[in-house]
Design an enzyme around this catalytic site. Structure first.
Site, mmCIF file in Angstrom:
data_model
loop_
_atom_site.group_PDB
_atom_site.id
_atom_site.type_symbol
_atom_site.label_atom_id
_atom_site.label_comp_id
_atom_site.label_asym_id
_atom_site.label_seq_id
_atom_site.Cartn_x
_atom_site.Cartn_y
_atom_site.Cartn_z
ATOM 1 N N CYS A 128 0.830 -1.209 0.000
ATOM 2 C CA CYS A 128 0.000 0.000 0.000
ATOM 3 C C CYS A 128 0.867 1.263 0.000
ATOM 4 O O CYS A 128 0.465 2.296 -0.502
ATOM 5 C CB CYS A 128 -0.986 0.004 1.162
ATOM 6 S SG CYS A 128 -0.228 -0.228 2.763
ATOM 7 N N HIS A 170 -1.434 1.083 7.705
ATOM 8 C CA HIS A 170 -1.943 0.989 6.343
ATOM 9 C C HIS A 170 -1.962 2.384 5.716
ATOM 10 O O HIS A 170 -2.244 3.361 6.391
ATOM 11 C CB HIS A 170 -3.359 0.399 6.392
ATOM 12 C CG HIS A 170 -3.965 0.221 5.043
ATOM 13 N ND1 HIS A 170 -3.343 -0.511 4.045
ATOM 14 C CD2 HIS A 170 -5.132 0.674 4.525
ATOM 15 C CE1 HIS A 170 -4.110 -0.483 2.968
ATOM 16 N NE2 HIS A 170 -5.198 0.228 3.232
#
Lengths: 515, 102
Positions: free
Chosen positions: A168, A469
């Site tokens: 990510c 994240h």
């Protein structure tokens, strides 16, 4: 309207050639020298009104000047039967017998050839020229008859990216780059002509080509998420420190990606240099490179030594300032610059920038040899922006890596949708130290959009320093926001973007200089 | 009445003087280029071009003259210039005049 001149113009050309046009054009329309301009200023008035009136025309037979608005040039034309006159603003020819402007290829060519000279004479870098397709492009357009019109609500250009295992950090940066307007224009205009392919005998080694390919994927109209495995492979082989399935820092990836793109662009131009951003002409440097000015003032003799360094991003400190032991902390990354005077917690981007550009006292432990008085003295140092980049990336230093502990600073830092960089420019610094601050100039500056930026992408990190994240908000069109969470794209409200934590903030200049 | 007349003449003289300065120094060309740039950037040029096309289509290519087109689009063209573009230009002219008088 005639596209091929008219009989009256043809007659005049038969008699005198293009000379009358050339003479009038060089005297009244483009004035290269100051002398010529002075002459124009004095003589270029309507002979009837005795004023500079709108739409002045100069007679091609006797250089009588009259205005079109009040019909004075008409009067002259009919009385003397001098039917052709040139508009002194634009250089187009009007025929009063045909009662219309006439277009002549030969004259247009003369006009086109002399416009750049005019621009140089008065210091205009480049004039606006409309795109005219060349033969090859006309052919391409003809062979590909399908057109796609980008409407206000169209979502073309939005596409998710599959997470290939803690990637990510890469996906969010790719989304930000794909939505960088000038970069998009560059790639969609097919401006990258690569020759690495041939040099390396390998057709997927150039990161610029890969990015170009990703742009094609994003704008292909396919809705299914894209799988960036080729990009990941390229990153792994080119930037070894980012290889593997561990979590990586998105900022580190951004810098590595810009560096690789810059290198591969340069390889195309023949010379490879890596590391710091340079003032080369590659698209990455054109878009991302700014100039950071550092002024060190000697406390003894007040001598200022100035250096200007190219930068790709600005790293901003959060949290309370650490005690001034060694003054400024240069970040370990070559591109990052930081500075941390002040004893308050910044709560907005503006605060961070104020802190960044505040004069900072370099204590007794950081004495510098002054080039003027040749002694080791205490000094103050101030950073300001000498040259603003087209895209400004701000890196909020949320990850603190001090000796002994690592932690994430989750402080709320507000950031605006529209940012004016004027107060952080080197020119503002000079003004503050200098004497007269002209009110007029001040007002002009605040009105001008010259140094104004608009937010177009925000990378966010959720979670802790060990485990988290990355997601990215990107702007489409003028004010529509979307959240990119790997393969998921969802619509977002502007307020949601502005309320997010913010790790990397991408701003785009509102106005581009044509140079 | 005489006052108004006098004022009008003075205004005209002033305007002529300003214009002369603008032309002489090349500032007029720079302002023109700035204006052109701003109008392209804000979409004014595209809007007006589109409007011109409509007018030409409506009247027929064979019958229209530049005079027709000018009188047709001028009011719209003026109205569509964004305020901040006008303000910026005005400010530039003010700055220029302030520099000139120094």
């Amino acid at each position: 309207m005639s596209c091929n001149g008219c009989q009256h113009l043809d007659e005049l050309k038969k008699q005198h050639g293009t000379e009358p046009y050339k003479i009038i054009y060089s005297h009244f329309i483009v004035c290269k020298s100051a002398d010529a301009r002075r002459r124009k200023a004095n003589q270029c008035i309507c002979y009837v009104c005795r004023l500079y009136t709108p739409r002045l025309h100069a007679c091609m037979s006797c250089v009588y000047i009259g205005c079109y608005g009040r019909g004075h040039i008409h009067e002259h034309a009919y009385k003397k039967e001098h039917y052709l006159a040139i508009d002194v603003c634009y250089g187009v020819v009007h025929c009063f017998a045909c009662q219309d402007y006439v277009y002549d290829k030969e004259l247009e060519e003369i006009a086109r050839a002399s416009t750049p000279k005019l621009a140089l004479g008065v210091g205009i870098k480049m004039t606006f020229l409309e795109w005219e397709p060349n033969d090859q492009e006309i052919d391409l357009l003809r062979r590909n008859a399908k057109r796609r019109r980008v409407e206000e609500r169209s979502t073309i250009g939005l596409r998710g990216l599959i997470n290939l295992g803690n990637t990510c950090f890469m996906n969010c940066i790719v989304q930000a780059l794909i939505h960088t307007p000038v970069l998009r224009d560059y790639f969609l205009a097919d401006k990258h002509n690569c020759n690495i392919h041939m040099n390396l005998n390998n057709n997927n080694q150039c990161l610029v080509c890969e990015l170009s390919q990703i742009f094609q994927e994003f704008y292909s109209g396919i809705q299914a998420p894209h799988i960036p495995y080729r990009l990941l492979h390229l990153v792994w082989t080119s930037a070894r420190h980012l290889a593997g399935y561990e979590q990586q820092d998105a900022h580190e990836f951004l810098i590595a990606a810009l560096d690789l793109l810059h290198q591969h662009c340069q390889a195309t131009n023949g010379n490879v240099e890596s590391g710091r951003p340079h003032h080369c002409n590659c698209i990455i440097d054109q878009i991302f490179t700014g100039g950071l000015q550092s002024d060190v003032t000697c406390k003894q003799c007040n001598n200022v030594s100035t250096t200007i360094d190219p930068i790709w991003d600005v790293s901003l400190d959060l949290g309370p300032a650490s005690p001034a032991t060694n003054g400024s902390h240069s970040s370990s990354l070559c591109s990052g610059y930081s500075n941390s005077p002040g004893n308050y917690d910044p709560t907005s981007l503006i605060d961070c920038l104020k802190r960044f550009t505040k004069p900072e006292h370099l204590g007794s432990s950081a004495k510098i040899k002054c080039s003027c008085c040749h002694s080791y003295q205490e000094s103050t140092k101030q950073l300001t922006m000498k040259k603003l980049p087209i895209v400004a990336c701000f890196h909020l230093k949320r990850f603190e890596h001090s000796t002994g502990y690592h932690k994430k600073i989750a402080t709320y830092v507000s950031f605006p949708e529209e940012l004016d960089m004027t107060p952080f420019m080197s020119s503002s610094r000079n003004n503050n130290n200098g004497y007269s601050l002209q009110v007029v100039q001040e007002a002009a500056r605040s009105l001008s959009c010259e140094n104004k930026y608009s937010l177009f992408a925000v990378v966010n990190h959720s979670g802790t320093i060990e485990c988290g994240h990355y997601t990215c908000y990107v702007r489409q069109h003028k004010d529509q926001w979307f959240k990119c969470d790997d393969h998921l794209i969802t619509k977002a409200m502007p307020q949601e973007v502005l309320n997010s934590e913010g790790y990397l903030l991408f701003y785009h200049k509102q106005i581009l200089e044509y140079s | 009445m005489a006052d108004i007349q006098e004022r009008k003449i003075k205004d005209a003289q002033m305007r002529a003087q300003i214009n002369q300065k603008l032309v002489e120094t090349g500032e007029r060309e720079r302002l023109k280029e700035l204006l052109r740039t701003r109008l392209v950037e804000c979409g004014w040029r595209d809007q007006l071009k589109q409007y011109c096309k409509e007018v030409v289509k409506q009247k027929g290519l064979e019958h229209i003259t530049v005079d027709d087109l000018v009188s047709e689009i001028t009011p719209k063209g003026r109205a569509l210039v964004p305020d901040n573009v006008k303000k910026e230009l005005l400010q530039r002219i003010r700055t220029f005049l302030a520099q000139q008088s120094n």
